[in-house]
Write a protein that holds these residues in place. Structure first.
Motif, PDB file in Angstrom:
ATOM      1  N   ALA A  63       0.837  -1.202   0.000  1.00  0.00           N
ATOM      2  CA  ALA A  63       0.000   0.000   0.000  1.00  0.00           C
ATOM      3  C   ALA A  63       0.869   1.249   0.000  1.00  0.00           C
ATOM      4  O   ALA A  63       1.869   1.321   0.713  1.00  0.00           O
ATOM      5  CB  ALA A  63      -0.916  -0.003   1.216  1.00  0.00           C
ATOM      6  N   TYR A  64       0.475   2.223  -0.789  1.00  0.00           N
ATOM      7  CA  TYR A  64       1.164   3.506  -0.816  1.00  0.00           C
ATOM      8  C   TYR A  64       0.718   4.369   0.361  1.00  0.00           C
ATOM      9  O   TYR A  64      -0.447   4.335   0.776  1.00  0.00           O
ATOM     10  CB  TYR A  64       0.855   4.257  -2.113  1.00  0.00           C
ATOM     11  CG  TYR A  64       1.430   3.638  -3.358  1.00  0.00           C
ATOM     12  CD1 TYR A  64       2.797   3.410  -3.494  1.00  0.00           C
ATOM     13  CD2 TYR A  64       0.601   3.296  -4.430  1.00  0.00           C
ATOM     14  CE1 TYR A  64       3.322   2.853  -4.651  1.00  0.00           C
ATOM     15  CE2 TYR A  64       1.112   2.739  -5.593  1.00  0.00           C
ATOM     16  CZ  TYR A  64       2.478   2.517  -5.697  1.00  0.00           C
ATOM     17  OH  TYR A  64       2.999   1.966  -6.846  1.00  0.00           O
ATOM     18  N   ARG A  65       1.655   5.162   0.865  1.00  0.00           N
ATOM     19  CA  ARG A  65       1.325   6.083   1.959  1.00  0.00           C
ATOM     20  C   ARG A  65       0.727   7.385   1.451  1.00  0.00           C
ATOM     21  O   ARG A  65      -0.190   7.950   2.054  1.00  0.00           O
ATOM     22  CB  ARG A  65       2.604   6.372   2.777  1.00  0.00           C
ATOM     23  CG  ARG A  65       2.510   7.539   3.759  1.00  0.00           C
ATOM     24  CD  ARG A  65       1.438   7.292   4.824  1.00  0.00           C
ATOM     25  NE  ARG A  65       1.379   8.364   5.810  1.00  0.00           N
ATOM     26  CZ  ARG A  65       0.625   9.455   5.711  1.00  0.00           C
ATOM     27  NH1 ARG A  65      -0.130   9.633   4.624  1.00  0.00           N
ATOM     28  NH2 ARG A  65       0.602  10.374   6.656  1.00  0.00           N
ATOM     29  N   TRP A  66       1.254   7.921   0.333  1.00  0.00           N
ATOM     30  CA  TRP A  66       0.923   9.300  -0.047  1.00  0.00           C
ATOM     31  C   TRP A  66       0.086   9.420  -1.314  1.00  0.00           C
ATOM     32  O   TRP A  66      -0.824  10.239  -1.384  1.00  0.00           O
ATOM     33  CB  TRP A  66       2.210  10.117  -0.201  1.00  0.00           C
ATOM     34  CG  TRP A  66       2.941  10.241   1.100  1.00  0.00           C
ATOM     35  CD1 TRP A  66       4.008   9.499   1.527  1.00  0.00           C
ATOM     36  CD2 TRP A  66       2.640  11.141   2.167  1.00  0.00           C
ATOM     37  NE1 TRP A  66       4.387   9.876   2.791  1.00  0.00           N
ATOM     38  CE2 TRP A  66       3.570  10.894   3.212  1.00  0.00           C
ATOM     39  CE3 TRP A  66       1.680  12.136   2.348  1.00  0.00           C
ATOM     40  CZ2 TRP A  66       3.561  11.600   4.404  1.00  0.00           C
ATOM     41  CZ3 TRP A  66       1.670  12.853   3.537  1.00  0.00           C
ATOM     42  CH2 TRP A  66       2.604  12.577   4.547  1.00  0.00           C
ATOM     43  N   SER A 216      -4.372   3.325   7.501  1.00  0.00           N
ATOM     44  CA  SER A 216      -3.366   2.447   8.120  1.00  0.00           C
ATOM     45  C   SER A 216      -2.254   3.189   8.841  1.00  0.00           C
ATOM     46  O   SER A 216      -1.333   2.558   9.349  1.00  0.00           O
ATOM     47  CB  SER A 216      -2.733   1.551   7.036  1.00  0.00           C
ATOM     48  OG  SER A 216      -3.669   0.650   6.521  1.00  0.00           O
ATOM     49  N   TRP A 217      -2.337   4.495   8.912  1.00  0.00           N
ATOM     50  CA  TRP A 217      -1.182   5.265   9.370  1.00  0.00           C
ATOM     51  C   TRP A 217      -1.350   5.823  10.783  1.00  0.00           C
ATOM     52  O   TRP A 217      -0.405   6.373  11.334  1.00  0.00           O
ATOM     53  CB  TRP A 217      -0.896   6.385   8.371  1.00  0.00           C
ATOM     54  CG  TRP A 217      -1.128   5.915   6.961  1.00  0.00           C
ATOM     55  CD1 TRP A 217      -2.107   6.310   6.111  1.00  0.00           C
ATOM     56  CD2 TRP A 217      -0.391   4.903   6.265  1.00  0.00           C
ATOM     57  NE1 TRP A 217      -2.036   5.624   4.922  1.00  0.00           N
ATOM     58  CE2 TRP A 217      -0.988   4.746   4.981  1.00  0.00           C
ATOM     59  CE3 TRP A 217       0.717   4.123   6.592  1.00  0.00           C
ATOM     60  CZ2 TRP A 217      -0.515   3.843   4.045  1.00  0.00           C
ATOM     61  CZ3 TRP A 217       1.180   3.207   5.649  1.00  0.00           C
ATOM     62  CH2 TRP A 217       0.575   3.077   4.403  1.00  0.00           C
ATOM     63  N   GLY A 218      -2.553   5.692  11.336  1.00  0.00           N
ATOM     64  CA  GLY A 218      -2.753   6.087  12.725  1.00  0.00           C
ATOM     65  C   GLY A 218      -3.342   7.462  12.926  1.00  0.00           C
ATOM     66  O   GLY A 218      -3.498   7.907  14.072  1.00  0.00           O
ATOM     67  N   LEU A 389       8.720  13.352   7.920  1.00  0.00           N
ATOM     68  CA  LEU A 389       9.958  13.285   8.697  1.00  0.00           C
ATOM     69  C   LEU A 389       9.750  12.578  10.034  1.00  0.00           C
ATOM     70  O   LEU A 389      10.580  11.755  10.455  1.00  0.00           O
ATOM     71  CB  LEU A 389      10.504  14.694   8.936  1.00  0.00           C
ATOM     72  CG  LEU A 389      11.131  15.405   7.739  1.00  0.00           C
ATOM     73  CD1 LEU A 389      11.441  16.859   8.090  1.00  0.00           C
ATOM     74  CD2 LEU A 389      12.415  14.698   7.296  1.00  0.00           C
ATOM     75  N   GLN A 390       8.656  12.878  10.704  1.00  0.00           N
ATOM     76  CA  GLN A 390       8.428  12.327  12.032  1.00  0.00           C
ATOM     77  C   GLN A 390       7.881  10.905  11.994  1.00  0.00           C
ATOM     78  O   GLN A 390       8.044  10.147  12.953  1.00  0.00           O
ATOM     79  CB  GLN A 390       7.466  13.221  12.809  1.00  0.00           C
ATOM     80  CG  GLN A 390       8.059  14.569  13.180  1.00  0.00           C
ATOM     81  CD  GLN A 390       7.134  15.379  14.062  1.00  0.00           C
ATOM     82  OE1 GLN A 390       5.987  15.025  14.279  1.00  0.00           O
ATOM     83  NE2 GLN A 390       7.651  16.487  14.586  1.00  0.00           N
ATOM     84  N   GLY A 391       7.221  10.530  10.901  1.00  0.00           N
ATOM     85  CA  GLY A 391       6.611   9.220  10.811  1.00  0.00           C
ATOM     86  C   GLY A 391       5.188   9.221  11.309  1.00  0.00           C
ATOM     87  O   GLY A 391       4.709  10.186  11.911  1.00  0.00           O
ATOM     88  N   ALA A 394       0.952   4.879  13.638  1.00  0.00           N
ATOM     89  CA  ALA A 394       0.738   3.438  13.565  1.00  0.00           C
ATOM     90  C   ALA A 394       1.852   2.711  12.823  1.00  0.00           C
ATOM     91  O   ALA A 394       1.728   1.510  12.544  1.00  0.00           O
ATOM     92  CB  ALA A 394      -0.604   3.151  12.891  1.00  0.00           C
ATOM     93  N   GLN A 395       2.938   3.411  12.501  1.00  0.00           N
ATOM     94  CA  GLN A 395       4.039   2.811  11.750  1.00  0.00           C
ATOM     95  C   GLN A 395       5.332   2.888  12.568  1.00  0.00           C
ATOM     96  O   GLN A 395       5.431   3.654  13.530  1.00  0.00           O
ATOM     97  CB  GLN A 395       4.215   3.538  10.416  1.00  0.00           C
ATOM     98  CG  GLN A 395       2.999   3.452   9.502  1.00  0.00           C
ATOM     99  CD  GLN A 395       2.687   2.049   9.059  1.00  0.00           C
ATOM    100  OE1 GLN A 395       3.573   1.312   8.627  1.00  0.00           O
ATOM    101  NE2 GLN A 395       1.422   1.655   9.176  1.00  0.00           N
ATOM    102  N   PRO A 396       6.336   2.109  12.201  1.00  0.00           N
ATOM    103  CA  PRO A 396       7.610   2.183  12.920  1.00  0.00           C
ATOM    104  C   PRO A 396       8.199   3.591  12.858  1.00  0.00           C
ATOM    105  O   PRO A 396       7.998   4.330  11.884  1.00  0.00           O
ATOM    106  CB  PRO A 396       8.490   1.189  12.159  1.00  0.00           C
ATOM    107  CG  PRO A 396       7.537   0.245  11.505  1.00  0.00           C
ATOM    108  CD  PRO A 396       6.328   1.059  11.159  1.00  0.00           C
TER     109      PRO A 396
END
Length: 892
Positions: A63-66, A216-218, A389-391, A394-396
């Motif tokens: 899955a793509y994030r952006w 999925s990213w929180g 930059l910070q993340g 829900a991800q590492p």
């Protein structure tokens, strides 16, 4: 022809609604990238290795994030819901869901798409669009393309898909996709698959609809839904977008899964999701029926069609994607063909208004595909640097090194906009100086969008608080030429000339923000405070013998192009200040400021009284960069390149009486002329009328112009059969070699792809023809003609004895540039090189590629193959160059 006739067309009426933010005609469009893998946005590596962190091999299952990508696809302008094609020929190891290409390290000339697809048509509101993709019958040669190109050196040609022989004997499908909007949120889709081979061939077609993964990213765990609705329809529901339905006529079955990463497949870790992004691959290729959701529900779905197509025959698939609120009762395909025909006719009507009736059929084809490609190259661009930059929660946690890496100084940048891209595969990110050229051409078909694009780059969530404009996502800190002032004025004038209305609000907003950017340039890029500017590569990647962004320790470069760009910037700001002063005299003070600053810059680089400090070389008759050594001594870098012609850019002829209309400015200007003769002496054409009674705001004097043009029009130097080269052919036999700090730097004439790895080896400014700078040369020649008239004549070509005025010279260069694309006497197009497939086959020869740049001797297309962005300027040349001096300075 005026734009008023365009606005009186059916498409023009839709443009009016869009400009008024009514009707939602701009809600859906081709805003899906051709590539989202291998981008900076998706890179969370410690060392910034974007190509390796998210490669093509993972795109089908991760899955793509952006941003999302897809083949010939569309989405809404916030990219909540996407639609695109998936295909399988019964032989490939994966479904064809996106265009394949090589990464920067795999290609012998950097990254490069290895597919053939064409953007054939589009209206500005995307009420009608057409796209075609060439899909081979045989297994797609992924590994062969990788290994062969990786084995080749930079001196060798690229190994292309056609070189594999996979299209021989017509063994391929034309997969055409057309879109027509029955309403703003009611989209008709027609897919036509044609078998060009001599044997029947099977094909699976999966028109696919899916939601961008935002859950999925929180940040927001709400999930939209897709579910089966009736036998052949898919219902979509999203809390912001609303409810939609996709109808598929006569599909075999509907498939459902989720747009989730398959961790087990990619990383050997158990996935937390039963149904993942790559489920349709398993279902179709491996016949794994358990891969899809039996509950007919998810966030990704497709209508599956499996057909065997006889030789020369077609499969036609009809679909309809509609907002539930726009959905009519009854058969969704009852009026389908009539609505399609109507939108196609309206597109024809629109382009009859845009393009002059005098254009021949081939020129109309080229211009329409150029505009179509530019309109298809809009893309939803999403990048929030602070979050990146910070993340995500829900991800590492991303590696700590990133906080001292790429784009760390741009935490204010918050992008989630539809932006005109240079190339949605090769450059699926905005580039601010490319964008300026895009907007000049786009203003002919959608002036509102062109204006909004320029303003977007100047908004506080893009422009740095310091006033710097972001360059491109690989390094927002890079410095591009300050082109937006010139572009904004060009867009303003095209809009005013064609519509009869002047948008002063637009140009004033641009002017106010560009004051900040001009100040940034002065404070950051004039290291010695002497009006000689630096800037680094300035968009012309490898045009120098060395990387101008990374000089050897202790050296400093005074750049002829950086200084000239700043002069052009000051001139544009002066002309805009006077435009605004027509309505508000307070702007006369700013006009005076930019008048004086222009003269300071012009005198610094081209002084008569202090020639030892000038960037003009009287011996060679050319402008050069000057390198300052650690011990303080200066020397010219004697490279005959496009850098030496940038001093011509932005020149403007104006009636001598123009300034009399501005009493405050006129008094200050006269005071400056009277009291600073030391500066005025170097720019006499700015104060002394020429043969036509005009003044010219330009730093190049007549004797210099003659010497520069003698080189520009010399076929042994810059003049190609297809335009003006970026580096003189002189350097083919006489390379420039420099020895600095024990290292050797070299500049050769390289008319095609780059033979060096400077700036990755992807682009090449060492001899090819580049459309944007050629366009600026043409504009400059027209302005100098307005000043000199027929009193200034030159040999064209140099040494031929054929004397022409500067307007005629510009017209001949424009003709040569158009010859890149137009059929010659043998029916071939130079852009195709010597390829028989492209030049001879009736199914290929009218699919025009708009490359990034062109071979300096043959006109063959090089680099990115879908860069309709600035190469789309060819449409402007076919329409005709602007001729009115008012377009540059006279408020009128």
């Amino acid at each position: 022809m005026t734009l008023a006739t365009i606005f009186d067309s059916a498409e023009g009426a839709r443009l009016k609604l869009s400009a008024a933010r009514m009707g939602r005609w701009n809600r859906w469009g081709p805003f899906l990238a051709e590539r989202a893998w291998g981008t900076v946005r998706e890179d969370y590596s410690p060392d910034g290795s974007a190509w390796d962190y998210f490669p093509h091999e993972q795109a089908h299952a991760r899955a793509y994030r952006w941003n999302e990508d897809g083949l010939g696809g569309i989405c809404d302008r916030h990219q909540y819901l996407c639609f695109a094609l998936s295909l399988w020929n019964g032989k490939d190891p994966i479904l064809k869901e996106r265009a394949f290409g090589l990464t920067g390290t795999e290609g012998n000339h950097g990254e490069d798409v290895k597919e053939y697809y064409s953007y054939l048509d589009s209206t500005p509101t995307h009420s009608y669009m057409r796209f075609v993709y060439k899909y081979p019958h045989a297994e797609f040669p992924y590994e062969r393309l990788r290994t062969e190109n990786k084995a080749r050196g930079r001196e060798q040609p690229e190994y292309e898909l056609a070189d594999t022989g996979i299209f021989d004997a017509g063994r391929y499908f034309d997969v055409g996709i057309e879109y027509a909007k029955a309403g703003a949120e009611d989209i008709l889709i027609r897919i036509t698959v044609t078998n060009h081979g001599s044997e029947s061939a099977p094909i699976h077609v999966l028109p696919t609809i899916w939601f961008r993964n935002s859950w999925s990213w929180g940040w927001d765990e709400r999930r939209p839904t897709l579910e089966k609705s009736g036998d052949r329809s898919i219902a979509a529901s999203h809390w912001e977008l609303g409810d939609y339905v996709l109808h598929g006529e006569n599909s075999d079955t509907l498939l459902f899964t989720d747009n989730e990463t398959n961790f087990d497949c990619l990383f050997g870790v158990k996935s937390g999701h039963a149904f993942c992004k790559d489920a349709f691959h398993d279902y179709v290729i491996r016949n794994n029926k358990a891969a899809v959701n039996p509950a007919n529900r998810g966030t990704k779905a497709a209508a599956h069609y499996f057909r065997d197509i006889a030789p020369g025959k077609q499969l036609v698939i009809r679909l309809r994607l509609s907002a539930r609120s726009a959905l009519a009762t009854g058969d969704p395909f009852a009026s389908f063909d009539q609505a399609f025909a109507q939108r196609k006719a309206e597109a024809d009507e629109f382009y009859k208004c845009v393009l002059p009736a005098t254009l021949d059929e081939d020129s109309r084809l080229i211009a329409r595909q150029a505009f179509g490609g530019m309109l298809w190259s809009k893309q939803y661009y999403h990048y929030v640097v602070q979050d990146w930059l910070q993340g995500d929660p829900a991800q590492p946690v991303p590696p700590e090194q990133r906080k001292s890496g790429r784009n760390r100084d741009w935490t204010h940048l918050f992008a989630r906009d539809v932006i005109s891209m240079p190339d949605k595969w090769e450059f699926p990110w905005f580039a601010s100086w490319d964008l300026g050229f895009h907007c000049i051409a786009l203003a002919h078909v959608d002036p509102q969008f062109a204006k909004e694009q320029i303003l977007l780059m100047l908004r506080e969530w893009y422009m740095h608080p310091s006033g710097q404009i972001p360059a491109y996502e690989w390094d927002f800190n890079s410095v591009n030429p300050p082109i937006l002032a010139l572009a904004a004025r060009g867009v303003f004038e095209i809009d005013r000339e064609r519509s009869g209305k002047a948008d002063y609000g637009f140009i004033e907003r641009v002017f106010q923000k560009l004051l900040l950017n001009f100040t940034w340039w002065v404070n950051r890029k004039d290291a010695k405070g002497n009006n000689i500017f630096h800037g680094g590569f300035l968009g012309m990647d490898n045009i120098s013998a060395f990387d101008r962004d990374r000089l050897p320790p202790g050296y400093m470069l005074g750049q002829a192009d950086g200084t000239s760009w700043m002069a052009a910037f000051a001139k544009s700001m002066l002309s805009t200040a006077l435009l605004l002063a027509e309505r508000n005299s307070a702007y006369e003070d700013l006009a005076s400021k930019f008048w004086e600053h222009y003269i300071y810059i012009a005198n610094a680089m081209n002084s008569i009284t202090s020639p030892q400090d000038s960037l003009w070389d009287a011996d060679d008759g050319f402008f050069y960069d000057h390198l300052t050594h650690p011990d303080g001594h200066r020397e010219p870098v004697r490279a005959r390149t496009m850098v030496g012609f940038v001093p011509l850019f932005g020149a403007t002829a104006v009636d001598a009486s123009t300034f009399n209309r501005f009493p405050g400015f006129h008094r200050r200007r006269q005071w400056f002329i009277d009291h600073r003769p030391d500066l005025i002496h170097s720019v006499q054409p700015m104060v002394t009328p020429g043969p036509t009674g005009k003044l010219i705001l330009g730093m190049v004097r007549e004797d210099q112009l003659r010497r520069m043009l003698a080189r520009m029009f010399d076929e042994k130097e810059f003049l190609s059969p297809f335009g003006i080269r970026a580096v003189s052919k002189y350097h083919e036999a006489h390379p420039l070699v420099l020895h600095l700090n024990g290292d050797t730097y070299r500049l050769d004439y390289e008319p095609g792809e780059s033979r060096t790895d400077l700036f990755g080896g992807n682009s090449n400014w060492r001899g090819p023809i580049w459309m944007p700078v050629n366009f600026l040369i043409l504009m400059a020649l027209k302005e100098f003609y307005a000043y000199y008239g027929d009193a200034f004549r030159v040999e064209f070509p140099t040494g031929s004895g054929n004397l022409v005025n500067l307007s005629q010279a510009a017209d001949e260069i424009a003709r040569r540039l158009c010859a890149i694309f137009k059929r010659d006497g043998q029916g071939e197009r130079a852009v195709f090189g010597k390829s028989d497939l492209f030049n001879k086959s009736s199914d290929w020869r009218d699919l025009i590629p708009f490359h990034e740049y062109f071979h300096g001797d043959t006109g063959r297309g090089c680099g990115a193959s879908h860069q309709t962005g600035w190469t789309g300027l060819i449409a402007q040349l076919l329409i005709g160059l602007p001729t009115s001096p008012r377009s540059a300075m006279d408020p009128g």
